[in-house]
Design an enzyme around this catalytic site. Structure first.
Site, mmCIF file in Angstrom:
data_model
loop_
_atom_site.group_PDB
_atom_site.id
_atom_site.type_symbol
_atom_site.label_atom_id
_atom_site.label_comp_id
_atom_site.label_asym_id
_atom_site.label_seq_id
_atom_site.Cartn_x
_atom_site.Cartn_y
_atom_site.Cartn_z
ATOM 1 N N THR A 182 27.677 -73.484 -42.448
ATOM 2 C CA THR A 182 26.290 -73.873 -42.705
ATOM 3 C C THR A 182 25.716 -72.973 -43.794
ATOM 4 O O THR A 182 26.021 -71.791 -43.847
ATOM 5 C CB THR A 182 25.470 -73.689 -41.410
ATOM 6 O OG1 THR A 182 25.953 -74.596 -40.429
ATOM 7 C CG2 THR A 182 23.991 -73.931 -41.647
ATOM 8 N N ARG A 210 25.977 -86.838 -33.421
ATOM 9 C CA ARG A 210 25.625 -85.506 -32.912
ATOM 10 C C ARG A 210 24.682 -84.805 -33.884
ATOM 11 O O ARG A 210 24.878 -84.815 -35.094
ATOM 12 C CB ARG A 210 26.892 -84.678 -32.723
ATOM 13 C CG ARG A 210 26.647 -83.236 -32.241
ATOM 14 C CD ARG A 210 26.693 -82.234 -33.372
ATOM 15 N NE ARG A 210 26.611 -80.843 -32.887
ATOM 16 C CZ ARG A 210 26.569 -79.774 -33.684
ATOM 17 N NH1 ARG A 210 26.589 -79.929 -34.987
ATOM 18 N NH2 ARG A 210 26.492 -78.567 -33.162
ATOM 19 N N GLY A 234 25.839 -70.908 -37.037
ATOM 20 C CA GLY A 234 26.658 -70.602 -35.873
ATOM 21 C C GLY A 234 26.857 -71.813 -34.997
ATOM 22 O O GLY A 234 26.744 -72.955 -35.455
ATOM 23 N N HIS A 235 27.123 -71.571 -33.729
ATOM 24 C CA HIS A 235 27.359 -72.661 -32.786
ATOM 25 C C HIS A 235 26.024 -73.312 -32.443
ATOM 26 O O HIS A 235 25.169 -72.732 -31.767
ATOM 27 C CB HIS A 235 28.029 -72.113 -31.526
ATOM 28 C CG HIS A 235 28.408 -73.168 -30.545
ATOM 29 N ND1 HIS A 235 27.885 -73.225 -29.279
ATOM 30 C CD2 HIS A 235 29.240 -74.234 -30.652
ATOM 31 C CE1 HIS A 235 28.393 -74.269 -28.635
ATOM 32 N NE2 HIS A 235 29.217 -74.895 -29.448
ATOM 33 N N GLY A 236 25.834 -74.546 -32.931
ATOM 34 C CA GLY A 236 24.527 -75.183 -32.869
ATOM 35 C C GLY A 236 23.952 -75.343 -31.485
ATOM 36 O O GLY A 236 22.755 -75.113 -31.267
#
Length: 330
Positions: A182, A210, A234-236
């Protein structure tokens, strides 16, 4: 006020062979944003153009180079926010455009809405005259290889044909780090206004439709002239659970420095939901920080005509803007 811009190219695991490209990409983006600020341009223009530069760079998981969903297609999310009036625009699951960040700004300035998704976002883009490209033009060799690699891994692990499992259902698996890339930017301009921008292709093999954190206000980014601006990566799903961008600014409201606030917010996400990620932040007074809990995060900043950049924990490379411009051939 001396203007400041900070950019990131995503938190995760950056292979050694991609380090130079990642540094160059964030350096170019930071210098582009700086050039706008130096001419007296707005923080909003600076973050938009810095992110647009990275959306054009296949090194990153945004725009050209976005990862692929379960059908092998690109679906992108982005957000932009103006700290002066808390105006924000975002798009999610958008296809066939190179610059979701520019479409996000059009949503903010040309509609009464904050977020448009999927076909609605594409219809709006067409109405605004945003150029379209064939979906395959957004697919990089690296993204295609990652998608095929994932499918092969699943096929070997499940001899009986089953639907491909969705990696977002597990709490921040280590494999997710390979997908992170990202991009984002935050800035404060000479008038004291702050802004943020974030853009992403999401997670490899994600379910169609998603939506991750990047398009969600307070998660993928937040900007408020009373405090500062944040862009996350990062991890959404983990980021959304703790509203990471706004959480960072909350800590700053309580008197923490940008660096301490970023560390506290990332530690909270790791402790509470086992989430990994990173963020960049700038205060309304021009102090900044770049922090991450993953193995790496490419970042760069320009302040007082000095460029700083890094990828690994503790790494800070410094040179003058003039030297940096010369090194990239500008």
């Amino acid at each position: 006020m001396k203007p400041v811009i900070v950019v990131h190219g995503g938190a995760g695991r950056i292979p050694q062979e991609r380090e130079d490209g990642s540094r160059l990409g964030v350096t170019r983006a930071a210098l582009k944003g700086h050039s706008i600020l130096k001419r007296g341009g707005s923080a909003l223009d600076a973050v938009e153009e810095a992110v647009a530069i990275m959306e054009e760079d296949p090194q990153f998981n945004a725009g050209i180079g976005s990862v692929l969903n379960e059908k092998g297609e690109v679906e992108m999310d982005a957000i932009i926010m103006d700290g002066q009036n808390l105006g924000s625009g975002a798009v999610s699951a958008v296809k066939n455009i190179v610059h979701p960040i520019k479409l996000s700004r059009l949503v903010m300035e040309k509609t009464n809405h904050m977020l448009l998704t999927d076909q609605g976002a594409l219809d709006f883009a067409r109405a605004m005259g945003v150029p379209e490209v064939p979906g395959e033009k957004l697919i990089s060799d690296r993204s295609l290889e990652r998608w095929k690699e994932y499918l092969e891994t699943v096929s070997k692990a499940t001899p009986t044909p089953v639907p491909v499992p969705n990696p977002t259902l597990t709490p921040n698996p280590q494999e997710v780090q390979k997908d992170l890339g990202t991009v984002g930017a935050v800035a404060v301009d000479s008038t004291g206004n702050v802004a943020c921008a974030t853009s992403t292709g999401g997670l490899t093999n994600k379910r169609v439709g998603r939506v991750g954190d990047s398009a969600c206000i307070g998660c993928g980014g937040y900007a408020d002239n009373n405090i500062g601006a944040v862009s996350t990566t990062g991890h959404g799903e983990s980021i959304m659970k703790v509203v990471l961008a706004r959480l960072t600014l909350y800590h700053m409201e309580q008197g923490m420095s940008p660096g301490d606030a970023a560390d506290a917010a990332l530690n909270s996400m790791k402790t509470r939901v086992e989430g990994l990620g990173g963020l960049i932040v700038v205060s309304n007074s021009g102090d900044w920080a770049a922090r991450f809990s993953t193995e790496n995060m490419s970042w760069a900043t320009v302040k007082d005509d000095q460029l700083h950049c890094g990828i690994s924990a503790g790494e800070i490379r410094t040179q003058s803007v003039e030297e940096a411009l010369g090194s990239i051939g500008s």
